[in-house]
Write an enzyme that holds these catalytic residues in place. Sequence first.
Site, PDB file in Angstrom:
ATOM      1  N   GLU A 120      10.169   1.315  10.276  1.00  0.00           N
ATOM      2  CA  GLU A 120      11.248   2.268   9.837  1.00  0.00           C
ATOM      3  C   GLU A 120      10.298   3.551   9.917  1.00  0.00           C
ATOM      4  O   GLU A 120       9.511   3.850   9.347  1.00  0.00           O
ATOM      5  CB  GLU A 120      11.575   1.951   8.247  1.00  0.00           C
ATOM      6  CG  GLU A 120      12.271   0.655   7.906  1.00  0.00           C
ATOM      7  CD  GLU A 120      13.722   0.774   8.639  1.00  0.00           C
ATOM      8  OE1 GLU A 120      14.165   1.693   9.078  1.00  0.00           O
ATOM      9  OE2 GLU A 120      14.187  -0.419   8.676  1.00  0.00           O
ATOM     10  N   CYS A 152      13.903  10.670   6.186  1.00  0.00           N
ATOM     11  CA  CYS A 152      14.077  10.430   7.332  1.00  0.00           C
ATOM     12  C   CYS A 152      15.325  10.568   7.941  1.00  0.00           C
ATOM     13  O   CYS A 152      15.615  10.711   9.142  1.00  0.00           O
ATOM     14  CB  CYS A 152      13.467   8.960   7.617  1.00  0.00           C
ATOM     15  SG  CYS A 152      14.333   7.818   6.505  1.00  0.00           S
ATOM     16  N   LYS A 202       0.945  -1.116   0.063  1.00  0.00           N
ATOM     17  CA  LYS A 202      -0.141  -0.002   0.007  1.00  0.00           C
ATOM     18  C   LYS A 202       0.553   1.203  -0.057  1.00  0.00           C
ATOM     19  O   LYS A 202       1.171   1.733   1.138  1.00  0.00           O
ATOM     20  CB  LYS A 202      -0.900  -0.061   1.259  1.00  0.00           C
ATOM     21  CG  LYS A 202      -2.048   1.036   0.993  1.00  0.00           C
ATOM     22  CD  LYS A 202      -2.464   1.775   2.453  1.00  0.00           C
ATOM     23  CE  LYS A 202      -1.432   2.680   2.651  1.00  0.00           C
ATOM     24  NZ  LYS A 202      -1.385   4.039   1.768  1.00  0.00           N
ATOM     25  N   GLU A 261      11.001  16.441  13.303  1.00  0.00           N
ATOM     26  CA  GLU A 261      11.442  16.489  12.003  1.00  0.00           C
ATOM     27  C   GLU A 261      10.913  17.689  11.373  1.00  0.00           C
ATOM     28  O   GLU A 261       9.939  17.832  11.144  1.00  0.00           O
ATOM     29  CB  GLU A 261      10.644  15.136  11.288  1.00  0.00           C
ATOM     30  CG  GLU A 261      11.459  13.873  11.724  1.00  0.00           C
ATOM     31  CD  GLU A 261      10.911  12.631  10.529  1.00  0.00           C
ATOM     32  OE1 GLU A 261       9.388  12.606  10.821  1.00  0.00           O
ATOM     33  OE2 GLU A 261      11.582  12.231   9.994  1.00  0.00           O
TER      34      GLU A 261
HETATM   35  P1  NAD Z   1       2.983   8.662   7.290  1.00  0.00           P
HETATM   36  O1  NAD Z   1       3.300   8.114   8.547  1.00  0.00           O
HETATM   37  O2  NAD Z   1       1.762   9.785   7.255  1.00  0.00           O
HETATM   38  O3  NAD Z   1       2.430   7.789   6.077  1.00  0.00           O
HETATM   39  C1  NAD Z   1       3.352   6.517   5.747  1.00  0.00           C
HETATM   40  C2  NAD Z   1       2.358   5.437   5.028  1.00  0.00           C
HETATM   41  O4  NAD Z   1       1.353   4.954   6.103  1.00  0.00           O
HETATM   42  C3  NAD Z   1       1.545   5.980   3.830  1.00  0.00           C
HETATM   43  O5  NAD Z   1       1.346   4.976   2.900  1.00  0.00           O
HETATM   44  C4  NAD Z   1       0.156   6.475   4.676  1.00  0.00           C
HETATM   45  O6  NAD Z   1      -0.823   6.329   3.623  1.00  0.00           O
HETATM   46  C5  NAD Z   1       0.027   5.133   5.613  1.00  0.00           C
HETATM   47  N1  NAD Z   1      -0.751   5.240   6.529  1.00  0.00           N
HETATM   48  C6  NAD Z   1      -1.199   6.566   7.148  1.00  0.00           C
HETATM   49  N2  NAD Z   1      -1.915   6.510   8.145  1.00  0.00           N
HETATM   50  C7  NAD Z   1      -2.331   5.044   8.357  1.00  0.00           C
HETATM   51  C8  NAD Z   1      -3.041   4.375   9.232  1.00  0.00           C
HETATM   52  N3  NAD Z   1      -4.081   4.787   9.960  1.00  0.00           N
HETATM   53  N4  NAD Z   1      -2.919   2.760   8.817  1.00  0.00           N
HETATM   54  C9  NAD Z   1      -2.149   2.229   8.118  1.00  0.00           C
HETATM   55  N5  NAD Z   1      -1.433   3.023   7.404  1.00  0.00           N
HETATM   56  C10 NAD Z   1      -1.628   4.562   7.380  1.00  0.00           C
HETATM   57  O7  NAD Z   1       4.228   9.125   6.886  1.00  0.00           O
HETATM   58  P2  NAD Z   1       4.536   9.900   5.508  1.00  0.00           P
HETATM   59  O8  NAD Z   1       4.236  11.554   5.588  1.00  0.00           O
HETATM   60  O9  NAD Z   1       4.104   9.415   4.332  1.00  0.00           O
HETATM   61  O10 NAD Z   1       6.195   9.883   5.477  1.00  0.00           O
HETATM   62  C11 NAD Z   1       7.168  10.662   6.334  1.00  0.00           C
HETATM   63  C12 NAD Z   1       7.502   9.934   7.371  1.00  0.00           C
HETATM   64  O11 NAD Z   1       8.120   8.628   7.042  1.00  0.00           O
HETATM   65  C13 NAD Z   1       8.424  10.838   8.280  1.00  0.00           C
HETATM   66  O12 NAD Z   1       8.318  10.392   9.705  1.00  0.00           O
HETATM   67  C14 NAD Z   1       9.908   9.998   7.811  1.00  0.00           C
HETATM   68  O13 NAD Z   1      10.909  10.198   8.836  1.00  0.00           O
HETATM   69  C15 NAD Z   1       9.366   8.636   7.748  1.00  0.00           C
HETATM   70  N6  NAD Z   1      10.224   7.664   7.019  1.00  0.00           N
HETATM   71  C16 NAD Z   1      11.070   6.862   7.592  1.00  0.00           C
HETATM   72  C17 NAD Z   1      12.142   6.178   6.843  1.00  0.00           C
HETATM   73  C18 NAD Z   1      12.957   5.063   7.474  1.00  0.00           C
HETATM   74  O14 NAD Z   1      13.310   4.116   6.923  1.00  0.00           O
HETATM   75  N7  NAD Z   1      13.032   4.954   8.891  1.00  0.00           N
HETATM   76  C19 NAD Z   1      12.155   6.285   5.456  1.00  0.00           C
HETATM   77  C20 NAD Z   1      11.272   7.100   4.679  1.00  0.00           C
HETATM   78  C21 NAD Z   1      10.372   7.918   5.453  1.00  0.00           C
END
Ligand code: NAD
Length: 493
Positions: free
Chosen positions: A266, A300, A190, A397
């Site tokens: 992650e 991230c 997803k 962040e």
């Molecule tokens: P997000 O947590 O808002 O969304 C990530 C994913 O989760 C998306 O596909 C979103 O649709 C889904 N999602 C949102 N709510 C959900 C729920 N209730 N249930 C299931 N899925 C849900 O994050 P974002 O804004 O898309 O990405 C940025 C974040 O990701 C930052 O915090 C960044 O640090 C982190 N990130 C971490 C890594 C790592 O490897 N540690 C890598 C890239 C990004």
Amino acid sequence: MNMMHQHIEEDDDVDFHSFSHGLFIGGKWVEASNARQIPVADPSTEAVIAAVPDASVEDALAAVDAAAAAAEGWRQTAPRKRSEILRRCFELMTERAETLAMLISLENGKALRDARGEVAYAAEFFRWNAEEAVRIVGDYSMAPAGANRILVDYEPIGICVLITPWNFPAAMATRKIAPALAAGCTVVLKPATETPLTAYALAALYKEAGVPDGVVNVITTKSPGPVTSAMLADPRVRKLSFTGSTGVGRNLLAEASKTVISSSMELGGNAPLIVFDDADLDTAIEGAMVAKMRNAGEACTAANRLYVQSGIYDRFVAALTERMKGLVVSAGTDPASECGPMITAKAVDKIDRLVEDAVSRGAKVLCGGKKPDGVGFFYPPTVLVDVPADAEMAHEEIFGPVAPITRFETEDEVVARANDTEYGLAAYVFTKDIARGLKVSRRIEAGMIALNRGLVSDPAAPFGGVKQSGLGREGGSHGVLEFTEPKYVAVTL
Ligand code: NAD
């Protein structure tokens, strides 16, 4: 709904503006049962460039059905064969790198040069895991009491739900799909609704590379909560691998606990970047530019707090400000761009709020610092100095092109500041004294340390965080093991 699906091929003149298709389930493009769609915008122009289906709970469970139907066949596929298919995915991604990079730039906004880097990185997960697929070795030993032998086999864990963010639309998906497939698992991905086009384009590419129908399924939805809960409640699903924010990760861990599903997380970061007096200035500036400005700060691992020792502070601040001022800010698809737009207006508002908060607490703006008017979700490269420890950006962040710099005096002081966060993903240390660099690396609470460089990510290395930055590792030989369960057989001979 326009069910047209276009293959992304190097020589095609792909009209992304009419790119629209179905969910990818069981190797076919199918319509969402509710016929609803999600618009996809270009962050550089704010124009809607495509629409993707809004999967319902029923659609998600159909994707789990498809993954279940393909599971036995894929598990029984010889590792060598799995390896060759993964290798073919690497080759096709590499052949079509330029087109994929354009697509990433278009839907994510990142500068084309960053998108090219992402495609190479993303493809590398297939090459690396093609090599891992034939090296998942078990153990055989004598029990200490001598009564029996201990035989351990690493079996595919089962059906995996993979959830990825928008900031690396290709790499976050391949970092999960490639090891899952290497281990013999089938998956439902997803992707983020902001950047679904790359995930769908890659789904078509996997099929072409020989990935059997149902082994990889891709669904997009505006209701990720209910859709994910339904999949996790299905007893056939045995693994959740999530990349995204710490807040959503916490909720998903609670959800996964209901059916005791193995979870890899992650999550967010708040990386310190530390420059000691004895650092080579050019190396530190080069490293800081990469650590801060790769993906315009939307990473991230992005340097979120820059700590610079007194003796080098003035020279570092002057040189970094010069470099930040000189960056070309323009649409990601512009080949000259060095800093594309942020993903959404909301992301820009958050950066703006964090900068205003820091300034209200005494920080000084050396460049940027002001949200521009006009079309597109742009924010200028910004350098702030004298950012106090209680500024919100020291704890959250920033996820944007803002470099907050703080002066420090001693090693103990900077280590304490670096660790003063609930996160522990990445950290950067610059010093010519390698012994000190290694000592400080040990003292910093983070899963990954970059010593005298601005980039840590490598498909051959274990990527992941400690504290609230996550659980588990992706990449290296650890990445595949996350998608396996050890099976132990006690053997009396
Ligand atoms: P997000 O947590 O808002 O969304 C990530 C994913 O989760 C998306 O596909 C979103 O649709 C889904 N999602 C949102 N709510 C959900 C729920 N209730 N249930 C299931 N899925 C849900 O994050 P974002 O804004 O898309 O990405 C940025 C974040 O990701 C930052 O915090 C960044 O640090 C982190 N990130 C971490 C890594 C790592 O490897 N540690 C890598 C890239 C990004």
